[in-house]
Design an enzyme around this catalytic site. Structure first.
Site, short mmCIF file in Angstrom:
data_model
loop_
_atom_site.label_atom_id
_atom_site.label_comp_id
_atom_site.label_asym_id
_atom_site.label_seq_id
_atom_site.Cartn_x
_atom_site.Cartn_y
_atom_site.Cartn_z
CD GLU A 68 -1.00 15.96 2.00
OE1 GLU A 68 -0.41 16.22 0.94
OE2 GLU A 68 -1.87 16.72 2.50
CG ASN A 69 -0.09 13.40 10.64
OD1 ASN A 69 0.23 14.33 11.36
ND2 ASN A 69 -0.71 12.33 11.10
CE1 TYR A 72 1.42 19.63 5.36
CE2 TYR A 72 2.69 21.43 6.28
CZ TYR A 72 1.57 20.98 5.61
OH TYR A 72 0.61 21.85 5.21
CB CYS A 77 5.40 9.01 -0.74
SG CYS A 77 6.23 10.54 -0.29
CD GLU A 79 5.77 7.56 -5.18
OE1 GLU A 79 6.04 8.35 -6.09
OE2 GLU A 79 5.29 7.92 -4.08
CB CYS A 112 9.85 12.54 -3.16
SG CYS A 112 9.65 11.29 -1.86
CB CYS A 115 9.47 7.59 -3.20
SG CYS A 115 8.12 7.91 -2.05
#
Length: 168
Positions: A68-69, A72, A77, A79, A112, A115
């Site tokens: 994460e950052n 956002y 992700c 995957e 998601c 992905c």
């Protein structure tokens, strides 16, 4: 398989591995690698750890974890980390035999939308996606089940062929 997730696996690990062309050892390796990767996730904002593993046709099992950052959209992700690493190591579309995803959720979580599209680029429609919950319960679906009518390289080839016919 229905679109709702069962609370218990519908097959034994051995049966599922046979159904999807994976050996019991390959299934166990995917389980181990994605679960270990989950422990390395960097998710200080969502606290939602995700680990992934991709099994290549060469037998490599490549890990990825979500990163994460504070901004956002900049996060990545698990995957996509795993598939990107596989690509750097030489994997190309069609070279991925299976994808596994592990989370801390109480039911298996699917990849998601981003992905799913990314997976579609590298995997065949029948490639199994194995999704694990926090207790090791799992569900297996294919790429096609997760992304019906997915847009991929084949659509671009058809568009290029149609454009070539129009030019003639």
């Amino acid at each position: 398989m229905s679109s709702s997730y069962p609370t218990k696996p519908t097959h034994s690990r051995h049966d599922t591995a046979l159904i999807h062309g994976l050996s019991t050892a390959e299934f166990a390796r995917l389980t181990e690698v994605c679960t270990e990767a989950k422990s390395k996730a960097y998710c200080p904002y969502s606290k939602f750890r995700v680990g992934a593993a991709v099994l290549t046709k060469s037998g490599s099992c490549i890990a990825g974890a979500n990163v994460e950052n504070a901004a956002y959209p900049v996060g990545v992700c698990a995957e996509r980390v795993a598939l990107g690493t596989a690509a750097v190591e030489g994997a190309r579309p069609g070279d991925i035999r299976a994808v596994a995803v592990s989370t801390d959720a109480s039911t298996p979580s699917s990849p998601c939308g981003f992905c799913r599209q990314f997976i579609n680029e590298f995997c065949e429609a029948t490639t199994p996606i194995i999704m694990f919950d926090k207790d090791g319960k799992w569900v297996v679906m294919t790429v096609e089940q997760l992304l019906p009518m997915g847009f991929g390289p084949d659509q671009l080839k058809r568009d290029q062929a149609a454009a070539a016919q129009l030019e003639q």
